[in-house]
Design an enzyme around this catalytic site. Sequence first.
Site, PDB file in Angstrom:
ATOM      1  N   ASP A  10      95.958  52.177  29.136  1.00 25.43           N
ATOM      2  CA  ASP A  10      95.130  51.757  27.919  1.00 25.43           C
ATOM      3  C   ASP A  10      94.970  50.569  28.212  1.00 25.43           C
ATOM      4  O   ASP A  10      94.785  50.169  29.289  1.00 25.43           O
ATOM      5  CB  ASP A  10      96.299  51.982  26.848  1.00 25.43           C
ATOM      6  CG  ASP A  10      95.560  51.676  25.761  1.00 25.43           C
ATOM      7  OD1 ASP A  10      94.082  52.081  24.907  1.00 25.43           O
ATOM      8  OD2 ASP A  10      95.181  50.445  24.949  1.00 25.43           O
ATOM      9  N   SER A  11      93.335  50.612  27.375  1.00 31.80           N
ATOM     10  CA  SER A  11      92.919  49.419  28.024  1.00 31.80           C
ATOM     11  C   SER A  11      93.035  47.972  27.196  1.00 31.80           C
ATOM     12  O   SER A  11      93.550  46.875  27.823  1.00 31.80           O
ATOM     13  CB  SER A  11      91.999  49.133  26.562  1.00 31.80           C
ATOM     14  OG  SER A  11      92.406  49.499  25.715  1.00 31.80           O
ATOM     15  N   GLY A  43      86.122  49.874  24.311  1.00 28.32           N
ATOM     16  CA  GLY A  43      85.493  50.965  22.845  1.00 28.32           C
ATOM     17  C   GLY A  43      83.848  50.125  22.528  1.00 28.32           C
ATOM     18  O   GLY A  43      82.861  50.878  22.312  1.00 28.32           O
ATOM     19  N   CYS A  73      94.403  56.481  25.546  1.00 24.17           N
ATOM     20  CA  CYS A  73      93.169  55.612  25.314  1.00 24.17           C
ATOM     21  C   CYS A  73      92.436  56.637  24.361  1.00 24.17           C
ATOM     22  O   CYS A  73      92.127  57.038  25.968  1.00 24.17           O
ATOM     23  CB  CYS A  73      92.870  55.036  25.714  1.00 24.17           C
ATOM     24  SG  CYS A  73      91.160  54.173  25.804  1.00 24.17           S
ATOM     25  N   GLU A 152      95.374  43.367  18.700  1.00 27.13           N
ATOM     26  CA  GLU A 152      95.812  43.048  19.611  1.00 27.13           C
ATOM     27  C   GLU A 152      96.390  42.029  19.421  1.00 27.13           C
ATOM     28  O   GLU A 152      97.157  40.547  19.891  1.00 27.13           O
ATOM     29  CB  GLU A 152      94.933  42.444  21.092  1.00 27.13           C
ATOM     30  CG  GLU A 152      94.266  43.755  21.706  1.00 27.13           C
ATOM     31  CD  GLU A 152      95.337  43.923  22.868  1.00 27.13           C
ATOM     32  OE1 GLU A 152      95.430  43.137  23.008  1.00 27.13           O
ATOM     33  OE2 GLU A 152      95.337  45.680  23.108  1.00 27.13           O
ATOM     34  N   CYS A 184      91.853  56.829  18.347  1.00 27.26           N
ATOM     35  CA  CYS A 184      92.466  55.245  18.662  1.00 27.26           C
ATOM     36  C   CYS A 184      94.133  54.742  18.998  1.00 27.26           C
ATOM     37  O   CYS A 184      94.590  54.715  17.753  1.00 27.26           O
ATOM     38  CB  CYS A 184      91.400  54.268  18.786  1.00 27.26           C
ATOM     39  SG  CYS A 184      92.559  52.063  18.817  1.00 27.26           S
ATOM     40  N   HIS A 186      95.264  51.897  19.493  1.00 23.53           N
ATOM     41  CA  HIS A 186      95.939  51.164  18.514  1.00 23.53           C
ATOM     42  C   HIS A 186      96.133  50.892  17.528  1.00 23.53           C
ATOM     43  O   HIS A 186      96.594  49.723  16.947  1.00 23.53           O
ATOM     44  CB  HIS A 186      94.627  49.942  19.308  1.00 23.53           C
ATOM     45  CG  HIS A 186      94.813  48.821  20.292  1.00 23.53           C
ATOM     46  ND1 HIS A 186      94.074  50.130  21.453  1.00 23.53           N
ATOM     47  CD2 HIS A 186      94.804  47.844  20.190  1.00 23.53           C
ATOM     48  CE1 HIS A 186      94.171  48.764  22.764  1.00 23.53           C
ATOM     49  NE2 HIS A 186      94.445  47.711  21.408  1.00 23.53           N
TER      50      HIS A 186
HETATM   51  N1  DGL Z   1      93.551  52.237  22.399  1.00 27.55           N
HETATM   52  C1  DGL Z   1      91.935  52.362  22.769  1.00 27.55           C
HETATM   53  C2  DGL Z   1      91.633  53.908  21.857  1.00 27.55           C
HETATM   54  O1  DGL Z   1      92.951  54.726  22.231  1.00 27.55           O
HETATM   55  C3  DGL Z   1      90.847  51.102  23.181  1.00 27.55           C
HETATM   56  C4  DGL Z   1      90.259  50.240  22.451  1.00 27.55           C
HETATM   57  C5  DGL Z   1      89.521  49.107  22.632  1.00 27.55           C
HETATM   58  O2  DGL Z   1      89.822  48.826  23.572  1.00 27.55           O
HETATM   59  O3  DGL Z   1      88.636  49.320  22.560  1.00 27.55           O
HETATM   60  O4  DGL Z   1      90.175  53.962  22.143  1.00 27.55           O
END
Ligand code: DGL
Length: 266
Positions: A10-11, A43, A73, A152, A184, A186
Amino acid sequence: MDNRPIGVFDSGVGGLTVVSEFFRELPGEEIIYFGDTARVPYGCKSKEIITKYSTQIVNFLLGKNVKAVVIACGTVSSNCFDYLTQRFDIPMLGVVTSGAYSCCDTTKNKKVGVIGTQRTIVSGAYEKIIKELNPEISVYSKACPLFVPLAEEGWVENEVAEKTAQIYLRDFADYGIDTLVLGCTHYPLLLSTIKKAVGNINIVNPAKSAAVKMKELLAQKEINSQNEATNNHTFYVSDNSGMFEKICNLVLGKTYEAKVIDIEQY
Ligand code: DGL
């Protein structure tokens, strides 16, 4: 049978919500996780940059001898899935397809909401797959970029998170959706705050069905692990300010130490 690890990336810390479902569904599978904490968020970046970053990450994971890759991600899954699956000859799974299937199974009134990063929503990937599965479903999408830095930062339940969720999600009440997809990875970190803002509707976390899909894929390819349970997991990040361990503890209920690597080399 294949006891090699599964690579998950993931990011940043969002993919840990996917790892948590994998731990539950596939307790015998070893995980190698990479979180691109130095370059998060993805994103708001261009498709070209996200493609470059995700290619480097898959190269890194392949060097760790993984038997399959999970794109944990939503942003990478919705923008680079076709590119990555064509470029790399390894079983690969993204979270978008699993999320789209789940929401089609869940909705009763055929009105669903999708929230994700700017890049995910602009890609239209969720809408496209949902419409292919069931053209009668209406899809209402909304980018909620501030949820990523809140997650985060570990600000998942305070008044800033609650106010942000109210502002982003208030329109969904007018649309009459009965199902909301967390597009997402997150966002499950803010689950209780999101629930409070949208009221009594179904919330789909694509990570759950991604774990089930991976189980099926491993069985079909006969590459599942022989172990019944393992705790032999490894976590890598591109930068560690200490937040990774904190969020890891919050999501996985255990602190794993993350090793820092220079992802630009891959
Ligand atoms: N967790 C990520 C996703 O599912 C990316 C969030 C990001 O880096 O902007 O899109």
